[in-house]
Motif scaffolding. Structure first.
Motif, PDB file in Angstrom:
ATOM      1  N   THR A   2       1.053  -0.889  -0.496  1.00 18.01           N
ATOM      2  CA  THR A   2       0.253  -0.122   0.008  1.00 18.01           C
ATOM      3  C   THR A   2       1.436   1.099   0.565  1.00 18.01           C
ATOM      4  OG1 THR A   2       0.434   0.280   1.829  1.00 18.01           O
ATOM      5  CG2 THR A   2      -1.736  -1.085   1.463  1.00 18.01           C
ATOM      6  N   THR A   3       0.435   2.458   0.359  1.00 19.88           N
ATOM      7  CA  THR A   3       1.169   3.693   0.034  1.00 19.88           C
ATOM      8  C   THR A   3       0.897   4.207   1.348  1.00 19.88           C
ATOM      9  OG1 THR A   3      -1.133   5.151  -0.803  1.00 19.88           O
ATOM     10  CG2 THR A   3       0.821   4.181  -2.345  1.00 19.88           C
ATOM     11  N   PRO A  36      -0.707  -2.078  13.272  1.00 21.31           N
ATOM     12  CA  PRO A  36      -2.491  -2.322  12.804  1.00 21.31           C
ATOM     13  C   PRO A  36      -2.443  -1.631  10.996  1.00 21.31           C
ATOM     14  CG  PRO A  36      -2.360  -1.022  14.575  1.00 21.31           C
ATOM     15  CD  PRO A  36      -0.974  -1.713  14.262  1.00 21.31           C
ATOM     16  N   GLY A  37      -3.096  -2.095  10.245  1.00 22.15           N
ATOM     17  CA  GLY A  37      -3.037  -1.595   8.906  1.00 22.15           C
ATOM     18  C   GLY A  37      -1.896  -2.821   8.189  1.00 22.15           C
ATOM     19  N   GLU A  38      -1.218  -3.662   9.225  1.00 18.28           N
ATOM     20  CA  GLU A  38       0.446  -4.495   8.177  1.00 18.28           C
ATOM     21  C   GLU A  38      -0.072  -5.650   7.822  1.00 18.28           C
ATOM     22  OE1 GLU A  38       5.160  -5.141   9.395  1.00 18.28           O
ATOM     23  OE2 GLU A  38       3.421  -4.996  10.561  1.00 18.28           O
ATOM     24  N   VAL A  39      -0.112  -5.857   6.684  1.00 17.72           N
ATOM     25  CA  VAL A  39       0.070  -7.686   6.100  1.00 17.72           C
ATOM     26  C   VAL A  39       1.552  -8.349   6.629  1.00 17.72           C
ATOM     27  CG1 VAL A  39      -0.871  -8.940   3.912  1.00 17.72           C
ATOM     28  CG2 VAL A  39      -1.452  -6.978   4.655  1.00 17.72           C
ATOM     29  N   VAL A  40       1.071  -9.501   6.687  1.00 15.65           N
ATOM     30  CA  VAL A  40       2.426 -10.307   7.729  1.00 15.65           C
ATOM     31  C   VAL A  40       1.966 -11.644   6.709  1.00 15.65           C
ATOM     32  CG1 VAL A  40       3.392 -11.692   9.007  1.00 15.65           C
ATOM     33  CG2 VAL A  40       3.201  -9.334   9.310  1.00 15.65           C
ATOM     34  N   ALA A  41       2.824 -11.755   6.182  1.00 11.41           N
ATOM     35  CA  ALA A  41       3.006 -13.722   5.085  1.00 11.41           C
ATOM     36  C   ALA A  41       3.603 -14.734   5.833  1.00 11.41           C
ATOM     37  CB  ALA A  41       2.613 -13.527   3.537  1.00 11.41           C
ATOM     38  N   LEU A  42       3.259 -15.704   6.202  1.00 14.75           N
ATOM     39  CA  LEU A  42       4.205 -16.454   7.209  1.00 14.75           C
ATOM     40  C   LEU A  42       4.343 -17.441   5.562  1.00 14.75           C
ATOM     41  CD1 LEU A  42       2.250 -17.666  10.516  1.00 14.75           C
ATOM     42  CD2 LEU A  42       4.203 -16.283   9.796  1.00 14.75           C
ATOM     43  N   LEU A  43       5.105 -17.732   5.177  1.00 15.35           N
ATOM     44  CA  LEU A  43       6.361 -19.123   4.197  1.00 15.35           C
ATOM     45  C   LEU A  43       6.497 -20.429   4.734  1.00 15.35           C
ATOM     46  CD1 LEU A  43       7.452 -15.827   1.967  1.00 15.35           C
ATOM     47  CD2 LEU A  43       5.453 -17.907   1.477  1.00 15.35           C
ATOM     48  N   GLY A  44       6.301 -21.167   4.127  1.00 17.19           N
ATOM     49  CA  GLY A  44       7.076 -22.415   4.428  1.00 17.19           C
ATOM     50  C   GLY A  44       7.365 -23.048   4.282  1.00 17.19           C
ATOM     51  N   HIS A 193      -8.562  -5.443  -0.898  1.00 20.46           N
ATOM     52  CA  HIS A 193      -9.372  -4.848   0.282  1.00 20.46           C
ATOM     53  C   HIS A 193      -7.938  -4.576   1.435  1.00 20.46           C
ATOM     54  CE1 HIS A 193     -13.165  -5.849  -1.602  1.00 20.46           C
ATOM     55  NE2 HIS A 193     -12.571  -7.040  -2.421  1.00 20.46           N
ATOM     56  N   LEU A 194      -7.293  -6.113   1.364  1.00 22.64           N
ATOM     57  CA  LEU A 194      -6.436  -5.996   2.740  1.00 22.64           C
ATOM     58  C   LEU A 194      -5.857  -4.513   2.892  1.00 22.64           C
ATOM     59  CD1 LEU A 194      -4.659  -8.800   2.407  1.00 22.64           C
ATOM     60  CD2 LEU A 194      -6.026  -8.947   3.690  1.00 22.64           C
ATOM     61  N   ALA A 195      -5.763  -3.800   1.338  1.00 24.59           N
ATOM     62  CA  ALA A 195      -5.079  -2.432   1.950  1.00 24.59           C
ATOM     63  C   ALA A 195      -6.278  -1.376   2.676  1.00 24.59           C
ATOM     64  CB  ALA A 195      -4.653  -1.852   0.644  1.00 24.59           C
ATOM     65  N   GLU A 196      -6.976  -1.839   3.044  1.00 24.36           N
ATOM     66  CA  GLU A 196      -8.517  -0.673   3.261  1.00 24.36           C
ATOM     67  C   GLU A 196      -8.251  -1.258   4.464  1.00 24.36           C
ATOM     68  OE1 GLU A 196     -11.988  -1.425   0.701  1.00 24.36           O
ATOM     69  OE2 GLU A 196     -11.001  -0.417  -0.915  1.00 24.36           O
ATOM     70  N   PHE A 197      -8.305  -2.340   4.829  1.00 25.42           N
ATOM     71  CA  PHE A 197      -8.076  -2.862   6.171  1.00 25.42           C
ATOM     72  C   PHE A 197      -7.605  -2.152   7.230  1.00 25.42           C
ATOM     73  CE2 PHE A 197      -7.481  -7.066   9.592  1.00 25.42           C
ATOM     74  CZ  PHE A 197      -8.619  -6.888   9.702  1.00 25.42           C
ATOM     75  N   GLU A 198      -7.776  -2.119   8.493  1.00 24.77           N
ATOM     76  CA  GLU A 198      -7.120  -1.645   9.202  1.00 24.77           C
ATOM     77  C   GLU A 198      -6.551  -2.109  10.522  1.00 24.77           C
ATOM     78  OE1 GLU A 198      -6.131   2.151   9.106  1.00 24.77           O
ATOM     79  OE2 GLU A 198      -6.901   2.276   7.104  1.00 24.77           O
TER      80      GLU A 198
END
Length: 362
Positions: A2-3, A36-44, A193-198
């Motif tokens: 996001t910006t 808040p507002g951050e999207v974290v991806a778990l990979l493995g 939608h995730l960019a809008e999630f607070e």
């Protein structure tokens, strides 16, 4: 993704957890924080602990030790015998198979959560209708799950998770059930939608493209522990394990750097334009590898003899696996493979220009 900058997103609250779960011989020990507002991806890889971590965050798998705090509120801490039950946590979940109620319409599926929280029926349905409209599904409110496409069902599942106004949104392989064409369109919508999630969102995925497109930050697990973390660009540019290198499509080696040379444990030296001293990784993409029938007379500083061990389609190219002084992967066009007469057992010469390698501290 996001910006928004990290400074504008952080503020107060967010996720602060150390998840320790013992299951037989396996132990998950994961320190995880998110603003808040951050999207974290778990990979493995399979068995790394991604699903265990997601279930622990949801409260479906109890912690053995550690703690879980959300927006400053402690949800679980075994040492104090504190454990808020899953249904009382401000958490929304989008499951891999969506798990929509088959007997309910899209509208009633989304209204279910608010109704369980005590919201009057008319108000819950109004909230659900607004959410579905945001998802572009206002024309499908009366449809039951069997009448929805895969992409539509995924959006209903997301709306249902958001309807309870979660402070933590968990997404378990949210695009895995979709075909390739639908996945492309739905991924774009989910990103929006995730960019809008607070609040905080945690995504579990096997797909590196999903992680790169949807997440602000990647956390890579192997054997229950974090092996690397950072922004998508940081992780993809500087992989630190073979799994990550494979994930982002790089040849990766570890050795000791002396100036512009990284000498591997087996004695092979790789020349790079980076100037380092000490333990180091060196990486380069399969597309940087050029194959020749005979030893080439070229300016490439890195030249090795190798044997072809396998060939397989990789997008619009052929990925060639080679073994020898330096096991590696090379990407070639179909025409190049034909011109070289490549097949398992064929001996070739490999070259990589120093400028196409990237060395960094181990």
């Amino acid at each position: 993704m996001t910006t928004r900058t990290a400074a504008t997103r952080k503020g107060t609250g967010g996720l602060d957890a150390r998840l320790v779960v013992d299951r037989g011989d396996f132990r998950l020990d994961l320190r995880l924080t998110a603003a808040p507002g951050e999207v974290v991806a778990l990979l493995g890889p399979n068995g790394a602990g991604k699903t265990t971590a997601l279930r622990a965050l949801a409260g479906l798998t109890p912690l053995t030790a550690g703690r879980l705090s959300l927006d400053g509120r402690d949800l679980e801490e075994p040492e104090r015998r504190l454990r808020i039950p899953p249904e009382s946590r401000p958490v929304g979940v989008v499951f891999q198979d969506y798990l929509l109620f088959p007997h309910l319409t899209a509208l009633d599926n989304v209204a279910f959560g608010p109704r369980c929280q005590g919201v009057p029926k008319a108000e819950a349905r109004a909230q659900a209708a607004a959410l579905l409209a945001r998802m572009g599904l206002d024309g499908h409110t009366g449809a039951k799950p069997r009448r929805l496409s895969g992409g539509q069902a995924q959006r209903v599942a997301l709306a249902r998770a958001l309807a309870v106004r979660p402070r933590l949104l968990l997404l378990d392989e949210p695009l895995a059930a979709l075909d390739a064409r639908t996945r492309l369109d739905v991924r774009s919508g989910l990103r929006r939608h995730l960019a809008e999630f607070e609040a905080v969102a945690v995504l579990v995925t096997h797909d590196p493209l999903d992680a790169m497109v949807l997440a602000d930050r990647l956390v890579v697990l192997e054997d229950g522990h974090v092996v690397q973390g950072g922004t998508p660009s940081e992780v993809s540019r500087r992989p630190r394990t073979d799994y990550i290198a494979s994930l982002v499509g790089l040849n990766l080696y570890q050795g000791r750097a002396e100036g512009h040379t990284v000498r591997l444990d087996g004695g092979t030296a790789i020349t790079t334009t980076d100037d380092l001293t000490g333990p180091a990784f060196v990486a380069f993409p399969p597309a940087a590898v050029t194959l020749h029938r005979d030893r080439p007379d070229s300016s490439a500083r890195n030249t090795w003899r190798a044997e072809v061990t396998g060939l397989e389609s990789h997008g619009d190219q052929i990925r060639v696996a080679l073994t020898g002084e330096l096991p590696l992967l090379a990407d070639l066009t179909t025409a190049a493979v034909a011109d070289l007469g490549l097949h398992p057992g064929r001996t070739v010469w490999c070259t990589i220009k120093a400028a196409q390698t990237h060395a960094y501290p181990a």
